[in-house]
Design a protein around this motif. Structure first.
Motif, PDB file in Angstrom:
ATOM      1  N   THR A   1      74.766  26.976 -56.415  1.00 35.39           N
ATOM      2  CA  THR A   1      75.842  25.992 -56.241  1.00 35.39           C
ATOM      3  C   THR A   1      76.186  25.849 -54.760  1.00 35.39           C
ATOM      4  O   THR A   1      75.802  26.685 -53.932  1.00 35.39           O
TER       5      THR A   1
ATOM      6  N   HIS B   1      77.221  26.658 -69.212  1.00 36.32           N
ATOM      7  CA  HIS B   1      77.676  25.876 -68.048  1.00 36.32           C
ATOM      8  C   HIS B   1      77.176  24.432 -68.148  1.00 36.32           C
ATOM      9  O   HIS B   1      76.571  23.890 -67.217  1.00 36.32           O
TER      10      HIS B   1
ATOM     11  N   ASP C   1      78.644  21.663 -68.009  1.00 33.58           N
ATOM     12  CA  ASP C   1      79.142  20.706 -67.001  1.00 33.58           C
ATOM     13  C   ASP C   1      78.270  20.729 -65.751  1.00 33.58           C
ATOM     14  O   ASP C   1      77.965  19.687 -65.167  1.00 33.58           O
ATOM     15  N   LEU C   2      77.813  21.939 -65.386  1.00 39.97           N
ATOM     16  CA  LEU C   2      76.962  22.059 -64.200  1.00 39.97           C
ATOM     17  C   LEU C   2      75.577  21.472 -64.483  1.00 39.97           C
ATOM     18  O   LEU C   2      75.021  20.728 -63.653  1.00 39.97           O
TER      19      LEU C   2
ATOM     20  N   CYS D   1      75.997  18.907 -56.344  1.00 38.62           N
ATOM     21  CA  CYS D   1      76.737  20.092 -56.801  1.00 38.62           C
ATOM     22  C   CYS D   1      75.969  21.385 -56.608  1.00 38.62           C
ATOM     23  O   CYS D   1      76.585  22.451 -56.515  1.00 38.62           O
TER      24      CYS D   1
ATOM     25  N   ALA E   1      84.694  16.100 -60.540  1.00 41.40           N
ATOM     26  CA  ALA E   1      85.259  17.411 -60.918  1.00 41.40           C
ATOM     27  C   ALA E   1      84.238  18.515 -60.676  1.00 41.40           C
ATOM     28  O   ALA E   1      84.573  19.598 -60.179  1.00 41.40           O
ATOM     29  N   ALA E   2      82.976  18.248 -61.024  1.00 40.85           N
ATOM     30  CA  ALA E   2      81.932  19.259 -60.810  1.00 40.85           C
ATOM     31  C   ALA E   2      81.747  19.511 -59.316  1.00 40.85           C
ATOM     32  O   ALA E   2      81.546  20.640 -58.878  1.00 40.85           O
ATOM     33  N   ARG E   3      81.826  18.468 -58.525  1.00 37.86           N
ATOM     34  CA  ARG E   3      81.701  18.636 -57.064  1.00 37.86           C
ATOM     35  C   ARG E   3      82.835  19.545 -56.555  1.00 37.86           C
ATOM     36  O   ARG E   3      82.602  20.465 -55.780  1.00 37.86           O
ATOM     37  N   ARG E   4      84.069  19.271 -57.001  1.00 35.44           N
ATOM     38  CA  ARG E   4      85.207  20.100 -56.548  1.00 35.44           C
ATOM     39  C   ARG E   4      85.020  21.547 -56.978  1.00 35.44           C
ATOM     40  O   ARG E   4      85.314  22.477 -56.248  1.00 35.44           O
ATOM     41  N   ARG E   5      84.481  21.731 -58.181  1.00 33.75           N
ATOM     42  CA  ARG E   5      84.371  23.083 -58.712  1.00 33.75           C
ATOM     43  C   ARG E   5      83.199  23.847 -58.093  1.00 33.75           C
ATOM     44  O   ARG E   5      83.331  25.016 -57.750  1.00 33.75           O
ATOM     45  N   TYR E   6      82.044  23.187 -57.978  1.00 31.82           N
ATOM     46  CA  TYR E   6      80.826  23.923 -57.593  1.00 31.82           C
ATOM     47  C   TYR E   6      80.468  23.792 -56.116  1.00 31.82           C
ATOM     48  O   TYR E   6      79.681  24.585 -55.605  1.00 31.82           O
TER      49      TYR E   6
ATOM     50  N   PRO F   1      83.035  23.273 -53.420  1.00 31.01           N
ATOM     51  CA  PRO F   1      84.417  22.955 -53.011  1.00 31.01           C
ATOM     52  C   PRO F   1      84.543  22.524 -51.552  1.00 31.01           C
ATOM     53  O   PRO F   1      85.459  21.784 -51.208  1.00 31.01           O
TER      54      PRO F   1
END
Ligand SMILES: Cc1cc2nc3c(=O)[nH]c(=O)nc-3n(C[C@H](O)[C@H](O)[C@H](O)COP(=O)(O)OP(=O)(O)OC[C@H]3O[C@@H](n4cnc5c(N)ncnc54)[C@H](O)[C@@H]3O)c2cc1C
Length: 490
Positions: free
Chosen positions: A206, A219, A221-222, A233, A472-477, A479
């Motif tokens: 990530t 995972h 979403d990833l 991501c 959202a995935a970009r923010r999570r994986y 950041p």
């Protein structure tokens, strides 16, 4: 805020570190230090590099190669290129970039056409060393391959077991990670979807530098953010691919048409009834240079193909039909000879302002017809025009955007033009944008492997209902937002 080093700093980097072993990074000057320089720096401002099994390259040749791609239009110079010796190297350097706010992008075969794998002032991660293939699982009918493996090598390995990936791009010398990050469309897609529909698991690093396995059940979403996710991501380091039984020989048909509507209707019939294993098509200029000739390309995987049954109900010009029996791999690798000829003629190094659109089937005759009416042989150069339908019901990955029509048509105008004629390149890029806008107004989109001037607002529209999940995935994986700036999405 810009993270870019100054041009002076970049030049200094190249000059001091060419050919030398890089041992440290100056996070303020954004430069790398070679052993000799580092010894002079007792002020503690240098950050040590993580241990690497591979190499960090900062010589001019490596930086120059990473600042180019198959398009030869966009050039962004990184400050270093990682040639990883292991997956751990990718983890270590992505973490390092994350900590120091350096942008980073994986690069497979560099066959993007508008700087997609380039990073101004950041790190390019070559994936070619991550090319392990197998073992092939005859029972599971899967193979796990490194992201840098080329489809040609993957296929040779699986064919030794009588198995094959089900979907291929027309050209096999692309990396698995590179095509899985865009989608991977081909003439088999009406049966099997895109290449991204035939992946059972991924191993990724990530943007935060975590090594994660992801799949439809783990995972998810990833997994969904990475497949056709344009590298936003995570870096794919390996992929487990679905395999099917391989034919040994195939029969290849070329069917000429003189009318766009009839050509499109017959293609639609074939992808809907599925009688052929592969369906594509080309548009060729007539004697007056007008793009009004159409060649439907279809391939039967049947062991004993019945020509009459396969061609029944089609409206091609029966006088011009060509058929040929080919070995399966020879068929898949059919572009190899023409690519070798293009390379020998220096045309592979020409600029490639490619236009790749997905046009709603309902509007294909009108929109593709308008784009083809405006096309001249000079503006195509020694490239080709592809036009063929997909079946939306076979495409299951949320980030591979095709519009709502059940039968989107891929129109690929593969322009090839001298790179030094920048005025022509700019004009063709503007023509690409005009064609894209006509397509978008009709409910279509682009297939993002080409060169269409595209801004952040365009990307939001492009991803449409999938945008919130991607963001959202970009923010999570990722950041700190370090991955793959060359796509211009975030
Ligand atoms: C001659 C030719 C024929 C083609 N034919 C087809 C076709 O028939 N069908 C089709 O669908 N496409 C086709 N393409 C387009 C091609 O699939 C894409 O350009 C693809 O991305 C190229 O793969 P690459 O290894 O060169 O990727 P690169 O150009 O190296 O990378 C492309 C993008 O993917 C990212 N990326 C690369 N590796 C990874 C990774 N491991 N993890 C995450 N992101 C990664 C990069 O950062 C970059 O943003 C063709 C292209 C060429 C030049």
């Amino acid at each position: 805020m810009s993270q870019l080093p100054s041009r002076r700093a970049m030049l200094r980097t190249a000059a001091t570190a060419a050919g030398a072993v890089v041992v440290g990074f100056d996070p303020i000057g954004r430069t790398w230090a070679a052993a000799a320089t580092a010894a002079d720096r007792a002020d503690g401002t240098l950050v040590g590099l993580p241990h690497l099994d591979g190499t960090l390259l900062t010589d001019d040749a490596s930086l120059g190669a990473a600042a180019d791609d198959f398009g030869h239009i966009v050039h962004r110079t990184p400050v270093a290129v990682l040639r990883p010796g292991s997956v751990d190297d990718v983890v270590a350097m992505v973490r390092f970039c994350n900590r120091h706010g350096l942008k980073a992008a994986p690069r497979g075969q560099g066959h993007g056409t508008s700087g997609q794998a380039q990073v101004d002032g950041g790190l390019v991660v070559e994936t070619t060393p991550l090319a392990r293939i197998g073992p092939v699982g005859p029972r599971s009918r899967t193979v796990t391959v490194g992201a840098g493996a080329k489809w040609s090598d993957v296929t040779r390995a699986t064919l030794a077991h009588g198995l094959t990936p089900p979907v291929f791009t027309d050209y096999l010398e692309l990396s698995v990670g590179g095509t899985l990050s865009v989608g991977g469309l081909g003439g088999q897609s009406h049966h099997h979807g895109a290449q991204v529909d035939n992946v059972t698991e991924l191993q990724v690093v990530t943007g935060a530098g975590e090594l994660v396995r992801c799949s439809p059940s783990r995972h998810r979403d990833l997994f969904e953010a990475v497949l056709a996710g344009l590298g936003q991501c995570a870096v794919i380091v390996s992929a487990t691919l679905r395999l099917v039984k391989a034919p040994t020989t195939v029969r290849h048909y070329l069917l000429p048409y003189h009318d766009l509507g009839t050509f499109l209707a017959d293609q639609r019939l074939l992808v809907t009834d599925g009688r052929f294993g592969y369906v594509e098509g080309q548009v060729v200029p007539d004697a007056d240079g007008a793009f009004r000739g159409y060649v439907l390309e279809a391939v039967s995987y049947d062991a004993a193909p019945d020509d009459a049954a396969l061609l029944a109900g089609l409206h091609h010009d029966a006088a011009g039909v060509q058929t040929e029996d080919l070995g399966y791999f020879d068929f898949l690798d059919r572009l190899a000879a023409s690519v070798a000829a293009l390379k020998a003629a220096g045309l592979w190094d020409f600029a490639h302002p490619w236009l790749n659109l997905l046009i709603p089937g309902e509007k294909a005759a009108e929109v593709a017809g308008g784009i083809l009416d405006a096309l001249t042989p000079a503006d195509l150069g020694p490239g080709v025009v592809l036009l063929y339908p997909l079946l939306r019901e076979r495409l299951h990955r949320p980030l591979l955007r095709t519009g709502q029509d059940p039968v989107p048509y891929l129109l690929a105008v593969l322009r090839t033009t001298p790179p030094q004629d920048t005025a022509t390149v700019d004009r063709l890029l503007a023509a690409n944008r005009t064609a894209f806008e006509a397509t978008r107004a009709a409910g279509g989109t682009q297939y993002p492997v080409g060169s269409i001037p595209f801004g952040r607002a365009d990307w939001r529209v492009h991803f449409g209902s999938a945008w919130p999940a991607l963001a959202a995935a970009r923010r999570r994986y990722d950041p700190r937002g370090i991955l793959v700036p060359g796509q211009g999405i975030f």
